[in-house]
Structure formats: C-alpha cells, structure tokens
Scaffold this active site. Structure first.
Site, PDB file in Angstrom:
ATOM      1  N   PRO A 190      -6.697  -5.666   9.619  1.00 28.84           N
ATOM      2  CA  PRO A 190      -7.073  -6.822  10.430  1.00 28.84           C
ATOM      3  C   PRO A 190      -6.313  -6.820  11.757  1.00 28.84           C
ATOM      4  O   PRO A 190      -5.108  -6.581  11.787  1.00 28.84           O
ATOM      5  CB  PRO A 190      -6.655  -8.012   9.558  1.00 28.84           C
ATOM      6  CG  PRO A 190      -6.674  -7.476   8.167  1.00 28.84           C
ATOM      7  CD  PRO A 190      -6.223  -6.048   8.292  1.00 28.84           C
ATOM      8  N   GLU A 191      -7.044  -7.047  12.845  1.00 31.37           N
ATOM      9  CA  GLU A 191      -6.428  -7.092  14.158  1.00 31.37           C
ATOM     10  C   GLU A 191      -6.340  -8.543  14.612  1.00 31.37           C
ATOM     11  O   GLU A 191      -6.607  -9.467  13.847  1.00 31.37           O
ATOM     12  CB  GLU A 191      -7.229  -6.210  15.120  1.00 31.37           C
ATOM     13  CG  GLU A 191      -7.318  -4.765  14.623  1.00 31.37           C
ATOM     14  CD  GLU A 191      -8.108  -3.834  15.539  1.00 31.37           C
ATOM     15  OE1 GLU A 191      -8.154  -4.086  16.753  1.00 31.37           O
ATOM     16  OE2 GLU A 191      -8.681  -2.858  15.026  1.00 31.37           O
ATOM     17  N   HIS A 208      -5.013  -8.601  -8.495  1.00 29.48           N
ATOM     18  CA  HIS A 208      -4.573  -8.316  -7.136  1.00 29.48           C
ATOM     19  C   HIS A 208      -3.961  -9.544  -6.447  1.00 29.48           C
ATOM     20  O   HIS A 208      -3.645  -9.489  -5.265  1.00 29.48           O
ATOM     21  CB  HIS A 208      -5.737  -7.786  -6.302  1.00 29.48           C
ATOM     22  CG  HIS A 208      -6.367  -6.541  -6.860  1.00 29.48           C
ATOM     23  ND1 HIS A 208      -5.641  -5.381  -7.052  1.00 29.48           N
ATOM     24  CD2 HIS A 208      -7.630  -6.289  -7.277  1.00 29.48           C
ATOM     25  CE1 HIS A 208      -6.443  -4.452  -7.558  1.00 29.48           C
ATOM     26  NE2 HIS A 208      -7.637  -4.967  -7.710  1.00 29.48           N
ATOM     27  N   ARG A 254      -4.197  -3.097  -1.961  1.00 30.39           N
ATOM     28  CA  ARG A 254      -3.365  -1.919  -1.707  1.00 30.39           C
ATOM     29  C   ARG A 254      -1.873  -2.229  -1.652  1.00 30.39           C
ATOM     30  O   ARG A 254      -1.051  -1.326  -1.498  1.00 30.39           O
ATOM     31  CB  ARG A 254      -3.829  -1.247  -0.408  1.00 30.39           C
ATOM     32  CG  ARG A 254      -5.303  -0.841  -0.468  1.00 30.39           C
ATOM     33  CD  ARG A 254      -5.773  -0.107   0.747  1.00 30.39           C
ATOM     34  NE  ARG A 254      -5.179   1.217   0.855  1.00 30.39           N
ATOM     35  CZ  ARG A 254      -5.527   2.109   1.795  1.00 30.39           C
ATOM     36  NH1 ARG A 254      -6.453   1.807   2.684  1.00 30.39           N
ATOM     37  NH2 ARG A 254      -4.946   3.276   1.843  1.00 30.39           N
TER      38      ARG A 254
END
Length: 275
Positions: free
Chosen positions: A2-3, A92, A111
């Site tokens: 994500p930016e 998660h 991740r």
C-alpha cells in the site's frame, strides 16, 4: 505494498469507525508484530481512547488520549477491519483491539510483514522511521526548493531515487511508474541529469496523481482493501503499471517491463528516453 493513497484511504475509513472509542482489551497473537516490549504495548493501549487517526507517508498514526501513538506500517498485505462478528477473526488476525461499542479493530496480515510501535505522541518526529522520511506529496514541504537538492545529489536512476523514502515519501512502485510516464522521463535516467523543469513536473504530477488516487480510494492490484472492506478504483485509471505488452495510451508504442533497482518497472520506450 500500500502506498500513500491506499494508507490515506485506510485512515479515513478507520477514523469514521473508531475515533472516540475506548480500547477495552488488546490481544496480540503474533508478538513479532510489535516493535518493542509487547506487554508494555498492551498495558499502555488498554483503557486508552482513540482520539484521532493520522498519517505520515505510508505510516498510520493511531493517536491515544494518554499521550501515546500507535505507529502502524501495513507493509505488503496488512489491513484493518472493524467488526463485531466473531467470524471476522481468523488465523491471520494478529492484533485484536476490543472497543467500548463491542466492535473489534482487527489487524490482519497474511505475510506478517507489518509492524506496530508505541511512541510518545509529542516526540513522533524523533521516531527513527518517521524522522528519516522526506517530504510527501500534497504537503507544504513538497516544494521545488526542498526536492531539487534531494534529487540532484544522486547519480542513481530516477526510479530508485523516487522510491527512496528519505528523498520523497509516500510513493511506491505503482505511482512512481505512473508519474514518470506522465512526465516523459525514462526510469533509468540518472537523477542528476534532470532539468529544473523535469523536477517541477515530477512535483506537480506527483501531487495530482496522489490527489486523484485518494479520490479513487487507492489502487487494488493485488490484495489491498480499505478499512470498510472495499477495493480501490485507481487501478482502472493506471496508464503503464501492469500494462506491459499493451499500447501506450499516448503514442501507441508497446509498453515494456524491465527491472530497475530490482523492481518491476513499466514504461514506454518511445515517450520515455534516457537523458
């Protein structure tokens, strides 16, 4: 990853759902998520009220009423979800903040690259991660005067330089490719070969690209969703990123993909020529 537009969209979604709510309980299921002492993190966040959600570049800043701020970096696939449904919590879900309205602020990260750190709100600018950040688009500091020396001192390719968060912050692989295409600069052009006009164009285009992307809710090219569970729409407006093998929207030449600084890079070989 994500930016800036994606993180800003997450910020806006969170602020609408959790601002003003007290954290009644904190459960950390993946201790490595926390930078620093996990028990202290739990102690200092439990009982605190979320007063605001800020952002600096790609970092979310969850401000608490006890003088502390949770600095949260989503990294590759971190995401927040607000829900009272127990089924929203899965394997998660690595941090679960139970709020006073019965809902939970759930941090999920497939991740496990994301990180959280508790920091004194009044000293945020002294945090190592925050301190090294360069000016970001749409801020008062994002000016030609500030950016030119940061860019021109580098002999490396401009793609790598613009990805360096200490030079300018907030943009990642997607938006750097888009900006460089729009200003007609080849990603392998040495940064110190740019003209004043080139730098000004990068500044103006970065501002416009970020504004447009934020309005579109960011780009969902892999797994990004916002804090309300919605995907972004900016991917529908991307010109070169992920478009290898298709015609350049400007000249019709086939978009190419190469590696620059180890990153997949998309450009038009006709519109963007190395200087």
């Amino acid at each position: 990853m994500p930016e800036m537009p994606e993180v800003e969209t997450v910020r806006r979604g969170l602020i609408a759902q959790v601002k003003g709510h007290k954290i009644m309980n904190v459960e950390i299921r993946y201790p490595d998520l926390i930078t620093g002492d996990v028990n202290q993190f739990i102690e200092f966040t439990t009982g605190a009220t979320i007063t605001d959600i800020g952002r600096r570049a790609k970092f979310l800043l969850i401000h608490l009423d006890n003088g502390y701020t949770i600095i949260s970096h989503l990294r590759m696939e971190g995401r927040y979800r607000i829900s009272a449904d127990p089924s929203a919590i899965d394997k998660h879900s690595h941090a679960i903040f139970t709020l006073d309205n019965g809902k939970k602020m759930i941090y999920n990260d497939v991740r496990k690259f994301g990180r959280m750190q508790l920091w004194n709100t009044d000293q945020l600018e002294e945090n190592k991660s925050i301190k090294k950040l360069g000016p970001e688009p749409l801020s008062a500091a994002f000016t030609f005067t500030n950016l030119k020396p940061r860019i021109m001192r580098h002999h490396k390719d401009i793609k790598t330089v613009l990805l360096d968060q200490s030079v300018m912050s907030g943009l990642g692989n997607i938006y750097v490719d888009e900006v460089l295409w729009k200003v007609k600069i080849h990603p392998e052009t040495p940064a110190n070969h740019l003209s004043d006009e080139d730098i000004q164009n990068i500044i103006e285009t970065s501002n416009q690209e970020m504004k447009t992307a934020i309005e579109a809710g960011g780009s969902t090219v892999r797994s990004y969703i916002d804090a309300t569970g919605h995907k972004g729409n900016m991917q529908n407006s991307l010109k070169v990123y992920g478009k290898e093998g298709t015609p350049c929207p400007r000249c019709g030449t086939e978009i190419e993909k190469i590696k620059v600084g180890g990153r997949g890079t998309h450009f038009c070989p006709k519109c963007q020529v190395v200087k």
